[in-house]
Structures are given as C-alpha cells and as structure tokens.
Design a protein around this motif. Structure first.
Motif, short mmCIF file in Angstrom:
data_model
loop_
_atom_site.label_atom_id
_atom_site.label_comp_id
_atom_site.label_asym_id
_atom_site.label_seq_id
_atom_site.Cartn_x
_atom_site.Cartn_y
_atom_site.Cartn_z
N TYR A 16 26.66 28.68 -0.33
CA TYR A 16 26.79 29.83 0.71
C TYR A 16 27.96 30.47 0.58
CZ TYR A 16 22.82 27.57 3.01
OH TYR A 16 21.63 26.98 3.28
N ALA A 17 28.55 30.58 -0.79
CA ALA A 17 29.75 31.12 -1.05
C ALA A 17 29.98 32.66 -0.71
CB ALA A 17 30.26 31.12 -2.64
N GLN A 18 28.92 33.55 -0.46
CA GLN A 18 29.07 34.98 0.09
C GLN A 18 29.50 34.79 1.36
OE1 GLN A 18 25.60 36.75 -1.10
NE2 GLN A 18 26.27 37.51 -2.81
N GLY A 19 29.01 33.59 2.01
CA GLY A 19 29.32 33.76 3.72
C GLY A 19 30.77 33.15 4.02
N ILE A 20 31.59 32.90 2.93
CA ILE A 20 32.90 32.38 3.13
C ILE A 20 34.09 33.55 2.53
CG2 ILE A 20 34.38 30.71 2.70
CD1 ILE A 20 32.34 28.60 2.58
N ALA A 48 37.80 21.92 6.44
CA ALA A 48 39.01 22.92 5.55
C ALA A 48 38.81 23.09 4.27
CB ALA A 48 40.24 22.60 6.27
N LEU A 49 38.75 21.96 3.48
CA LEU A 49 38.64 21.75 2.14
C LEU A 49 37.46 22.52 1.68
CD1 LEU A 49 40.21 18.46 1.56
CD2 LEU A 49 41.04 20.40 0.47
N ALA A 50 36.38 22.53 2.37
CA ALA A 50 34.92 23.04 1.71
C ALA A 50 35.07 24.31 2.13
CB ALA A 50 33.99 22.41 2.44
N PHE A 51 35.55 24.93 3.06
CA PHE A 51 35.81 26.40 3.19
C PHE A 51 36.73 27.10 2.33
CE2 PHE A 51 34.34 25.77 7.69
CZ PHE A 51 33.20 27.00 7.56
N ALA A 52 37.82 26.31 2.03
CA ALA A 52 38.93 26.74 1.11
C ALA A 52 38.41 27.05 -0.29
CB ALA A 52 40.04 25.68 1.15
N SER A 53 37.33 26.10 -0.59
CA SER A 53 36.91 26.33 -2.11
C SER A 53 36.19 27.60 -2.43
CB SER A 53 35.87 24.99 -2.21
OG SER A 53 34.45 25.17 -1.46
N GLN A 54 35.86 28.55 -1.67
CA GLN A 54 35.05 29.66 -1.77
C GLN A 54 36.01 30.82 -1.39
OE1 GLN A 54 32.67 29.60 -3.92
NE2 GLN A 54 33.03 27.06 -3.65
N LYS A 55 37.06 30.98 -1.35
CA LYS A 55 38.06 32.23 -1.17
C LYS A 55 37.68 32.78 0.28
CE LYS A 55 37.58 33.11 -6.28
NZ LYS A 55 37.13 34.07 -7.10
N PRO A 56 37.95 32.08 1.36
CA PRO A 56 38.07 32.91 2.59
C PRO A 56 39.44 33.60 2.48
CG PRO A 56 39.03 30.83 2.86
CD PRO A 56 38.37 30.65 1.42
N ALA A 57 39.40 34.91 3.32
CA ALA A 57 40.64 35.64 3.57
C ALA A 57 41.82 34.87 4.16
CB ALA A 57 40.08 36.97 4.32
N ILE A 58 41.39 34.32 5.41
CA ILE A 58 42.34 33.53 5.95
C ILE A 58 41.85 32.40 6.62
CG2 ILE A 58 44.35 33.46 7.67
CD1 ILE A 58 44.72 36.44 7.54
N LEU A 59 42.44 31.07 6.20
CA LEU A 59 42.06 29.94 6.67
C LEU A 59 42.99 29.44 7.77
CD1 LEU A 59 39.99 27.43 6.83
CD2 LEU A 59 41.08 26.69 4.82
N ILE A 60 42.70 29.20 8.90
CA ILE A 60 43.40 28.80 9.88
C ILE A 60 43.22 27.27 10.60
CG2 ILE A 60 44.53 29.11 12.41
CD1 ILE A 60 43.80 32.29 12.13
N LEU A 61 44.25 26.56 10.26
CA LEU A 61 44.02 25.07 10.52
C LEU A 61 44.53 24.71 11.93
CD1 LEU A 61 45.03 23.39 7.33
CD2 LEU A 61 42.67 24.45 7.87
N ALA A 62 44.04 24.50 13.05
CA ALA A 62 44.72 24.08 14.31
C ALA A 62 44.45 22.60 14.53
CB ALA A 62 43.92 24.79 15.25
N SER A 63 45.62 22.05 14.78
CA SER A 63 45.59 20.63 15.40
C SER A 63 46.65 20.34 16.22
CB SER A 63 45.42 19.73 14.25
OG SER A 63 45.14 18.36 14.73
N ALA A 111 23.55 40.24 12.53
CA ALA A 111 23.61 39.40 13.70
C ALA A 111 23.42 38.02 13.46
CB ALA A 111 22.33 40.00 14.57
N GLY A 112 24.06 37.17 13.90
CA GLY A 112 24.00 35.95 13.95
C GLY A 112 25.04 35.13 12.75
N ALA A 113 25.38 35.98 11.89
CA ALA A 113 26.38 35.52 11.08
C ALA A 113 27.85 34.94 11.53
CB ALA A 113 26.43 36.57 9.85
N THR A 114 28.04 35.54 12.58
CA THR A 114 29.29 35.15 13.00
C THR A 114 29.05 33.97 13.89
OG1 THR A 114 30.33 37.59 13.22
CG2 THR A 114 31.20 35.69 14.55
N ARG A 115 29.76 32.89 13.50
CA ARG A 115 29.34 31.45 14.19
C ARG A 115 30.26 30.50 15.10
NH1 ARG A 115 24.96 29.81 10.69
NH2 ARG A 115 23.85 31.77 10.16
N ILE A 116 29.97 29.90 16.02
CA ILE A 116 30.74 28.83 16.69
C ILE A 116 30.10 27.70 16.38
CG2 ILE A 116 31.73 28.40 19.03
CD1 ILE A 116 31.36 31.36 19.98
N VAL A 117 30.82 26.71 15.77
CA VAL A 117 30.18 25.28 15.61
C VAL A 117 31.05 24.39 16.67
CG1 VAL A 117 29.77 23.53 13.97
CG2 VAL A 117 29.28 26.13 13.23
#
Length: 337
Positions: free
Chosen positions: A20-24, A44-59, A160-166
């Motif tokens: 689902y690289a196009q979704g990232i 986070a690593l999985a998302f990072a593998s497919q070129k997100p614009a900005i990846l925010i890690l919070a903890s 519609a629905g592509a923006t997600r809260i998991v």
C-alpha cells in the motif's frame, strides 16, 4: 473484508507497507507509543519504508524516541522524522504535544494511537484517574480530539475514508465491560452488567489489598479503545475519516515489564504464536492503509483480518455513555459536529 485475505499472524508490516505504498508516500503520519523493539517502532519503521512526507514519533521518553528516530534515519535517510514527547497520563503534556504537532504539520493523514500501559498495582494519572484507563483511553481520547482539525484538513484532499485513526486494543477486552460506577477500580459496588466476567485464571482475577483489580482495569481500558473507535466510525463518516481498532497479537515487548511471575506466566499461556514487533505492527498497517477499508467494513481487526469484538465492545449505547464520561474526565466537549 480486507483486500488480502491471505495475510495473517506472521505477515510483515513492511510487506503491508510495500503493498500500500501509494497510501503512505507523501502523507503525514503520527504514531504514539514508540520505543525500541516495540510494536510502535515496528509500525514507524514500516511507514518509513515507503516515503511519507513527515513521520512523527510520539512517546513519553525522549531518549527512546530518539533511538528509534536514529534507526529510521539510518535505514531510510530520505525520510523526514520528527519526535514529540507526550505523556498520556498527563493532560497538560498532551495539550502541549498537540500544539507542537500543529507547528510541524498543517494536516495529518494517519494517526495510530499505539501507546499503552499495563500494571499490577494501582497507579494514578496526574488528574487522579486510574492509570490504565487514563493512559490507555482518556489520554488518546484527548490527543485525538486536539488533532482532529489536522485530520479534517487532510480528509478534504483524500478519498472518503482514506484518512484514518487506528486505535490499538486487545483481545483482553473480553474480560470486562466499562465499569461506569467504578471506573477507577476502587472496589465500589457495581451492577451485575459491570462486574468482571468469569471464569478467569487466578492471576487474572486477583484483587489487591486496596481492592484494585489490575487485569480488569486493563481489560476495561481495551474495551474503551474499541468503543471509542465505534463512536468515531459512526460520527466521522461525514468528514471523510475512518477509524478501526486492532489487536496486535502476542508480541514480546517491554509492555509487561512490571508483571509479577504469576501474571507473566498466565499471559504467556494465552499466546499460541509470539510475534516480532514487525509482525505485531502489520494489523495496524492494514487498518491504516487498506483501500477496501475506506468504506466501513468492520470494527476490530486481528492478524490482518476482521475479528469479532465482544458484544459489550460494539454496543452504540455503551459507546455514547463512555464518550460522555470521557468528556467529563477531560473537562470539555469533544464535539464531532
């Protein structure tokens, strides 16, 4: 039904991200609860593998955040990784973190509420809420509320629905509904429908000297995660935002580091397959990215497929009642319009 029914307990989050690289690519993603060798870091690593614009890690712990961020930068040098410190047991730090996030991005495409805690003894949030309910549900509830304008902005430019809260939940939700008359687990009298379900192994049914029931407290918080998701599904559709709850599976992480040997053994007996953090993150990636899930296709996923949640976790009336209690505990309305 998901797009790939062949995926299961051993599926890699990296594999899902690639599919689902196009979704990232080009999207802004935020993942909470990120620490080395945990489900959050695998996510986070999985998302990072497919070129997100900005990846925010919070903890909560800056050092752990930076360790994961450094690992991602080493593996994927082109990814813009930012870190935000947030303690979900402190509403003041949640508000501060949300302001910081809004200063980093103008829209948020994917929010993964991955953070979670579990304890064997009573603890309290800064606001005096039982820790597992407070950090596992009330904290993400408030954080999601504060980030909703960024999600709404992203949804305007997406299908519609592509923006997600998991929201990460657990099969442990089956052990308890919401104890509205005793949500702080103070051994108050509750009606029959709010009492712990039985039979449970002795370790899970243990009651501390002060009346605290640690497993029931955890189970209640995980039920809350699913009911929160249900309410979001029913009220965010008009805004083009979809939400799903997931069970990551049995993953060998530091989440249960405070368990005593009896509890650790009881939990271990419930696991048929121990996942790596990458495998544990795969269901979150499916919930966040599968285009077949743009339209509401279910509520709760496990092993990359839909799985039936307990009846008490999919009752709209209970979800609405929990929503009102949650608003009371953050002392403001969470109006979805």
């Amino acid at each position: 039904m998901t797009s790939n029914p062949a995926w299961g307990e051993s599926t890699s989050a990296l594999e899902v991200a690639k599919a689902y690289a196009q979704g990232i690519e080009g999207k802004n993603v935020l993942v909470t609860g990120v620490a080395p060798e945990g489900v959050g870091s695998g996510t986070a690593l999985a998302f990072a593998s497919q070129k997100p614009a900005i990846l925010i890690l919070a903890s909560r712990t800056k050092e752990k955040l930076e360790a994961v961020a450094s690992s991602i930068r080493a593996s994927y040098p082109g990814v813009d990784v930012r870190t935000v410190t947030v303690d979900l047991a402190s509403q003041a730090t949640i508000r501060k973190a949300a302001v910081e996030v809004a200063g980093l991005i103008s829209k948020l495409d994917i929010l993964v509420n991955n953070a979670g805690v579990t304890y064997d003894t009573r603890r309290w949030t800064v606001e005096g809420i039982e820790m597992q309910f407070g950090a596992n549900h009330i904290g993400p509830f408030l954080f999601t509320k504060l980030l909703l304008p960024l999600l709404e902005k992203a949804a305007k430019d997406q299908p519609a629905g592509a923006t997600r809260i998991v929201n990460l939940a657990s099969h442990g939700h089956r052990l308890s509904t919401i104890r509205f008359h005793d949500y702080n687990i103070e051994n108050k009298e509750v009606p029959p429908e709010e009492k712990p379900f039985s039979p449970m192994p002795p370790a899970f049914s243990r009651v501390c000297e002060d009346g605290y029931m640690p497993t029931v407290a955890y189970a209640q918080s995980k039920t809350a995660n699913i009911l929160f998701t249900l309410y979001l599904q029913e009220h965010l559709k008009s805004k083009g935002i979809m939400s799903y709850a997931v069970h990551p599976g049995s993953v060998s992480t530091n989440l249960g580091r405070d368990h005593d040997p009896e509890m650790a053994e009881a939990i271990a007996k419930t696991a048929k397959y121990w996942k790596t953090p990458d495998e544990g993150a795969s269901t979150s990636l499916v919930a966040a990215l599968d285009p077949a899930l743009n339209e509401r296709a279910g509520l709760y996923l496990a092993d990359c497929q839909f799985f039936p949640a307990a009846e008490h976790a999919r009752d709209p009336k209970i979800a609405e009642r929990l929503w009102k209690l949650s608003e009371e505990l953050i002392r403001e309305k969470f109006d979805l319009g």
